[in-house]
Design a protein around this motif. Structure first.
Motif, PDB file in Angstrom:
ATOM      1  N   SER A   1     -27.203   6.233 -35.933  1.00  8.46           N
ATOM      2  CA  SER A   1     -27.673   4.720 -35.647  1.00  8.46           C
ATOM      3  C   SER A   1     -27.116   4.514 -34.593  1.00  8.46           C
ATOM      4  O   SER A   1     -27.985   3.313 -33.712  1.00  8.46           O
TER       5      SER A   1
ATOM      6  N   GLY B   1     -33.550  -4.427 -28.873  1.00  5.88           N
ATOM      7  CA  GLY B   1     -34.238  -3.384 -30.234  1.00  5.88           C
ATOM      8  C   GLY B   1     -35.688  -2.956 -29.322  1.00  5.88           C
ATOM      9  O   GLY B   1     -36.705  -2.902 -29.807  1.00  5.88           O
TER      10      GLY B   1
ATOM     11  N   HIS C   1     -22.027   0.547 -29.582  1.00  8.08           N
ATOM     12  CA  HIS C   1     -23.670   0.694 -30.939  1.00  8.08           C
ATOM     13  C   HIS C   1     -23.225   0.608 -31.323  1.00  8.08           C
ATOM     14  O   HIS C   1     -21.461   1.001 -31.768  1.00  8.08           O
ATOM     15  N   SER C   2     -23.932   0.608 -32.808  1.00 13.26           N
ATOM     16  CA  SER C   2     -23.868   1.317 -33.963  1.00 13.26           C
ATOM     17  C   SER C   2     -22.648   2.109 -34.292  1.00 13.26           C
ATOM     18  O   SER C   2     -23.020   3.679 -33.467  1.00 13.26           O
TER      19      SER C   2
ATOM     20  N   TYR D   1     -19.909  -5.010 -33.567  1.00 14.22           N
ATOM     21  CA  TYR D   1     -20.429  -5.837 -33.525  1.00 14.22           C
ATOM     22  C   TYR D   1     -19.242  -6.885 -34.657  1.00 14.22           C
ATOM     23  O   TYR D   1     -18.871  -8.051 -33.011  1.00 14.22           O
TER      24      TYR D   1
ATOM     25  N   SER E   1     -29.290   1.198 -31.565  1.00 17.39           N
ATOM     26  CA  SER E   1     -28.411  -0.751 -32.004  1.00 17.39           C
ATOM     27  C   SER E   1     -28.151  -0.437 -31.414  1.00 17.39           C
ATOM     28  O   SER E   1     -26.615  -0.800 -30.715  1.00 17.39           O
TER      29      SER E   1
ATOM     30  N   ARG F   1     -24.241  -6.284 -42.702  1.00 13.07           N
ATOM     31  CA  ARG F   1     -25.524  -4.269 -42.203  1.00 13.07           C
ATOM     32  C   ARG F   1     -24.107  -3.323 -43.723  1.00 13.07           C
ATOM     33  O   ARG F   1     -23.459  -3.210 -43.070  1.00 13.07           O
TER      34      ARG F   1
ATOM     35  N   ASP G   1     -24.957  -2.955 -30.450  1.00  9.92           N
ATOM     36  CA  ASP G   1     -24.605  -3.590 -32.002  1.00  9.92           C
ATOM     37  C   ASP G   1     -24.965  -5.172 -32.526  1.00  9.92           C
ATOM     38  O   ASP G   1     -24.495  -5.628 -33.460  1.00  9.92           O
ATOM     39  N   GLY G   2     -25.529  -5.491 -31.263  1.00 12.31           N
ATOM     40  CA  GLY G   2     -26.469  -6.812 -32.195  1.00 12.31           C
ATOM     41  C   GLY G   2     -26.160  -7.988 -31.707  1.00 12.31           C
ATOM     42  O   GLY G   2     -26.105  -9.330 -32.112  1.00 12.31           O
TER      43      GLY G   2
ATOM     44  N   VAL H   1     -31.847  -6.215 -32.955  1.00  9.82           N
ATOM     45  CA  VAL H   1     -31.496  -5.011 -33.451  1.00  9.82           C
ATOM     46  C   VAL H   1     -30.956  -5.470 -34.840  1.00  9.82           C
ATOM     47  O   VAL H   1     -29.808  -6.480 -34.877  1.00  9.82           O
ATOM     48  N   PHE H   2     -31.875  -4.625 -35.407  1.00 13.58           N
ATOM     49  CA  PHE H   2     -31.200  -4.574 -37.307  1.00 13.58           C
ATOM     50  C   PHE H   2     -31.702  -6.191 -37.707  1.00 13.58           C
ATOM     51  O   PHE H   2     -30.283  -6.578 -38.366  1.00 13.58           O
TER      52      PHE H   2
END
Length: 512
Positions: free
Chosen positions: A62, A19, A56-57, A101, A66, A129, A69-70, A92-93
């Protein structure tokens, strides 16, 4: 090609920062590690093979904020052993879970099961999320896939809670074989904010799911750490006692500790008077290799001790009554603890050793409200279905139904022996005499004298020699030879198939 490679490197470099540097610095200011730093401290240097770095998301708009994606996923080695791991990235978020994720987490779990590698989870985060899970299409994709729910202990699932964890990280933890938590963090179904909105209840993170809640009330966490480094150490320790998967045995560890070593100190530790307490952990440390053991659920159900250790290099699971707590009498928490430990040992081919010193179960109206009869029998059922080698030693008292639950002669043990101090009976002498002879003693002219005569008779009837004489137990052993006896019997019990079980308990739930 050079330009394409530079573009690739730039993309990967961006994702490695999660992030962003500012959020990482914020963690450092709080004395916390980033997800990648935790991985580096856990694994052998240079061994990480990441899968999904460029993910990523999939939510429109996003993509650029992202990274991964965390969730960081991949393969690595720990002390030379191959493992699969995932680490949630709070930068990340806030470590919340999106569609990608979940896709990554499922894929890494499936690969671990496919190739038979332990799965380690370094978890924290705020759960689902919201934008990803909203609507009928969102919730329809976020239901737990059956592959996760039918995990069946194929591989060890080992989870560390490193930050406040709600939703997904909690589900992962309570589905695992072992959970360790950093003190100061919280683990619960939903966070305080969600709770207040949904129910109006105002509560702090610590009151909701802090370490003391799990240590004293839920038993959902096996070990607690003062800091992240200690949490990582616990993960490594537990892994060292586990096989790679349910089809293998745990790794042997060479020892110079003589397996036939006499233990004269035991005579001074264990009192012959049954009313006097002592610390069973001292007994265990003297028996096992090099005095090394790893205790599970130390603070939960304290009248029963459950530890992983080694005898002559082989991993064993030890269940022992603790006379310092409730005289070694098990209550509802101890029953749950025993059942979970038996399932763990039987699923991962770990021979079990039982050390008896219990006056029976703790019975009370409160225990009945907590389904004590059911918990006793679930423990019994798990023990009856276990097929790993089992060796039982009656050190001092073993009274009533607890005699069976601690793997008495009818519960499938390979060997059942006693120390000369052992006392086996349906109930303790004082209680038994009061129940059976209470009326007679009330009418007696010399009740105290008659009581003493009855106690002598009752004590004789409870001695191990009567059972040994009828070959209902295998032997009465010199306490000083306990380590030698265990080293010999474990070797013989594991001679044909090692410690491999039929894995009858592999599909039992991870909570009771």
């Amino acid at each position: 090609m050079e330009k394409l490679i530079q573009e690739l490197q730039a993309k990967k470099e961006t994702h490695l920062f999660g992030g962003g540097e500012e959020k990482q610095n914020r963690l450092h200011d709080q004395g916390l590690y980033t997800a990648r730093e935790r991985i580096d401290k856990l694994i052998d240097p240079g061994s990480f093979l990441e899968v999904g770095l460029l993910a990523h998301s999939d939510q429109e708009g996003s993509e650029s904020k992202s990274a991964t994606d965390g969730i960081i996923t991949g393969l690595a080695k720990i002390n030379g052993r191959k493992v699969v791991l995932q680490a949630s990235d709070k930068t990340v978020f806030a470590g919340t879970e999106g569609m990608v994720y979940f896709r990554k987490s499922k894929a890494i779990h499936d690969y671990a099961c496919k190739r038979g590698f332990p799965l380690l989870n370094l978890m924290e985060g705020g759960g689902l999320r919201m934008p990803d899970g909203m609507g009928s299409d969102g919730i329809s994709q976020l239901l737990f896939p059956d592959e996760l729910l039918l995990h069946n202990r194929r591989i060890p699932m080992i989870t560390g809670i490193f930050g406040d964890s709600f939703g997904g990280p909690t589900w992962t933890a309570v589905s695992s074989d072992f959970v360790t938590q950093v003190k100061g963090t919280s683990m619960a179904v939903a966070g305080p904010r969600m709770l207040e909105v949904a129910t109006g209840e105002k509560i702090s993170n610590n009151e909701l799911g802090g370490w003391e809640i799990h240590a004293n009330h839920t038993g959902q966490v096996d070990c607690f750490a003062e800091n992240e480094d200690m949490n990582i150490h616990h993960l490594k320790q537990f892994l060292s006692y586990m096989p790679d998967n349910g089809n293998e045995e745990p790794p042997f560890k060479e020892t110079k500790d003589n397996p036939y070593r006499k233990i004269s100190e035991l005579i001074d530790i264990v009192p012959t008077r049954r009313q006097r307490a002592y610390d069973m952990k001292k007994v265990i440390r003297l028996i096992v290799d090099d005095g090394e053991l790893f205790e599970i659920k130390e603070l939960y159900g304290t009248a029963l001790i459950t530890v992983l250790a080694r005898i002559n290099g082989r991993v064993v699971g030890i269940l022992a009554n603790q006379p310092l707590k409730f005289a070694g009498a098990a209550g509802p928490k101890e029953c749950e603890k025993a059942t979970e430990f038996i399932c763990l040992c039987d699923s991962y081919n770990i021979p079990m050793i039982f050390l008896h010193d219990t006056p029976g179960f703790r019975v009370s109206s409160d225990a009945e409200k907590l389904k004590m009869p059911t918990k006793i029998m679930v423990w019994n059922q798990a023990l009856a279905q276990s097929t790993v080698p089992k060796i039982s030693i009656i050190i001092r008292k073993s009274i009533g139904a607890a005699f069976g639950n601690m793997c008495g002669p009818t519960m499938g043990a390979d060997f059942v022996v006693a120390w000369p101090t052992a006392e086996m009976n349906f109930t303790g002498p004082e209680v038994g005499i009061n129940v059976v002879y209470g009326r007679k003693l009330q009418l007696s002219e010399n009740p105290q004298e008659e009581r003493q005569e009855l106690l002598k008779s009752w004590s004789f009837d409870s001695s191990p020699y009567k059972a040994a004489g009828k070959f209902l137990i295998d032997d009465v052993i010199d306490p000083r030879d306990t380590r030698k006896f265990l080293a010999q019997t474990v070797e013989y019990a594991c001679a044909k198939n090692g410690a491999k079980s039929k894995r009858n308990l592999a599909n039992w739930p991870t909570g009771y």
